[in-house]
Design an enzyme around this catalytic site. Sequence first.
Site, mmCIF file in Angstrom:
data_model
loop_
_atom_site.group_PDB
_atom_site.id
_atom_site.type_symbol
_atom_site.label_atom_id
_atom_site.label_comp_id
_atom_site.label_asym_id
_atom_site.label_seq_id
_atom_site.Cartn_x
_atom_site.Cartn_y
_atom_site.Cartn_z
ATOM 1 N N GLY A 1 0.850 -1.194 0.000
ATOM 2 C CA GLY A 1 0.000 0.000 0.000
ATOM 3 C C GLY A 1 0.883 1.240 0.000
ATOM 4 N N SER B 1 5.846 -1.862 -2.343
ATOM 5 C CA SER B 1 5.807 -2.875 -3.410
ATOM 6 C C SER B 1 4.746 -2.532 -4.456
ATOM 7 C CB SER B 1 5.605 -4.288 -2.831
ATOM 8 O OG SER B 1 4.674 -4.358 -1.785
ATOM 9 N N SER C 1 2.620 4.888 0.938
ATOM 10 C CA SER C 1 3.280 5.414 2.132
ATOM 11 C C SER C 1 2.221 6.073 3.018
ATOM 12 C CB SER C 1 4.335 6.444 1.702
ATOM 13 O OG SER C 1 4.983 6.976 2.831
ATOM 14 N N GLY C 2 2.253 5.755 4.287
ATOM 15 C CA GLY C 2 1.298 6.351 5.223
ATOM 16 C C GLY C 2 -0.025 5.606 5.329
ATOM 17 N N ALA C 3 -0.176 4.518 4.572
ATOM 18 C CA ALA C 3 -1.451 3.779 4.593
ATOM 19 C C ALA C 3 -1.611 2.924 5.850
ATOM 20 C CB ALA C 3 -1.588 2.916 3.343
ATOM 21 N N GLY C 4 -0.550 2.817 6.628
ATOM 22 C CA GLY C 4 -0.669 2.076 7.895
ATOM 23 C C GLY C 4 -0.001 0.705 7.895
ATOM 24 N N LYS C 5 0.862 0.466 6.930
ATOM 25 C CA LYS C 5 1.517 -0.844 6.834
ATOM 26 C C LYS C 5 2.319 -1.171 8.104
ATOM 27 C CE LYS C 5 3.864 0.020 3.039
ATOM 28 N NZ LYS C 5 3.480 1.432 2.827
ATOM 29 N N SER C 6 3.127 -0.222 8.544
ATOM 30 C CA SER C 6 4.006 -0.500 9.691
ATOM 31 C C SER C 6 3.198 -0.734 10.967
ATOM 32 C CB SER C 6 4.996 0.646 9.910
ATOM 33 O OG SER C 6 5.800 0.787 8.767
HETATM 34 S S1 ADX Z 1 9.303 0.160 -2.387
HETATM 35 O O1 ADX Z 1 8.619 0.911 -3.465
HETATM 36 O O2 ADX Z 1 10.690 -0.197 -2.715
HETATM 37 O O3 ADX Z 1 8.505 -1.029 -1.955
HETATM 38 P P1 ADX Z 1 9.704 0.864 0.380
HETATM 39 O O4 ADX Z 1 8.504 0.385 1.098
HETATM 40 O O5 ADX Z 1 10.955 0.056 0.475
HETATM 41 O O6 ADX Z 1 9.320 1.176 -1.155
HETATM 42 O O7 ADX Z 1 10.096 2.322 0.915
HETATM 43 C C1 ADX Z 1 9.099 3.299 1.009
HETATM 44 C C2 ADX Z 1 9.463 4.368 2.023
HETATM 45 O O8 ADX Z 1 10.548 5.152 1.541
HETATM 46 C C3 ADX Z 1 8.296 5.347 2.202
HETATM 47 O O9 ADX Z 1 7.474 5.004 3.292
HETATM 48 C C4 ADX Z 1 8.987 6.661 2.419
HETATM 49 O O10 ADX Z 1 9.245 6.838 3.798
HETATM 50 C C5 ADX Z 1 10.323 6.546 1.724
HETATM 51 N N1 ADX Z 1 10.422 7.184 0.393
HETATM 52 C C6 ADX Z 1 11.420 8.004 0.031
HETATM 53 N N2 ADX Z 1 11.298 8.373 -1.252
HETATM 54 C C7 ADX Z 1 10.180 7.766 -1.740
HETATM 55 C C8 ADX Z 1 9.536 7.759 -3.010
HETATM 56 N N3 ADX Z 1 10.009 8.434 -4.046
HETATM 57 N N4 ADX Z 1 8.397 7.021 -3.149
HETATM 58 C C9 ADX Z 1 7.920 6.335 -2.103
HETATM 59 N N5 ADX Z 1 8.480 6.303 -0.881
HETATM 60 C C10 ADX Z 1 9.615 7.002 -0.684
#
Ligand code: ADX
Length: 183
Positions: free
Chosen positions: A14, A87, A16-21
């Site tokens: 989901g 992801s 960023s910020g959707a509550g995964k952690s």
């Molecule tokens: S993933 O796309 O490779 O699965 P992952 O979950 O490891 O991402 O990392 C996401 C976290 O990195 C976000 O929660 C955020 O804190 C940070 N972040 C920094 N730059 C980005 C970006 N361009 N897009 C999304 N997340 C970012």
Amino acid sequence: MTADRKAPVLWLTGLSGAGKSTLAAALVRSLAKEYPVELLDGDEIRAELSKELSFSKEDRDRNVRRIGYVARLLARNGVAVVAAAISPYAQTRGEVRAAMVREGLPFFEVYLHAELATLIQRDTKGLYKKALKGEIKNFTGISDPYEAPENPEVLVHSDRENVAVAVERVLALLVERRLLASA
Ligand code: ADX
């Protein structure tokens, strides 16, 4: 020698910020009653295993494949895994799933959905503000794609549903599949 009981992998995806952690931490606490368990969190994996990776499609895919690989090593040895990473690409998540299935590992995709407007409003890490101003490039949901799962095992509406309810729904599924004795 591998463990006689294969352990489940819960894959939280989901924005960023959707509550995964938050959900991941709660699930780890519940699983710990019956399994050794590890949390594979995107932020932590990026600090430890994927330090050199950017947020390009190629590097996100590399990051997700690494998390999938480690999850597989653990689960095949009886360690339950909760993975929490944006992801964003369906095909790569599909590859991770297929690798688990090939080994007979129980894999559960948990999709945390929240309205983008709500995430922008909450903006716990202040990243959406920066992304909207163009200070962070390729930010998922703003200037980079997120391909929502079409058939997740569990769909959580994290902007309307509290964590306890979401945890209960995931655990109920594990109980139903006989991977947990009780929720
Ligand atoms: S993933 O796309 O490779 O699965 P992952 O979950 O490891 O991402 O990392 C996401 C976290 O990195 C976000 O929660 C955020 O804190 C940070 N972040 C920094 N730059 C980005 C970006 N361009 N897009 C999304 N997340 C970012």
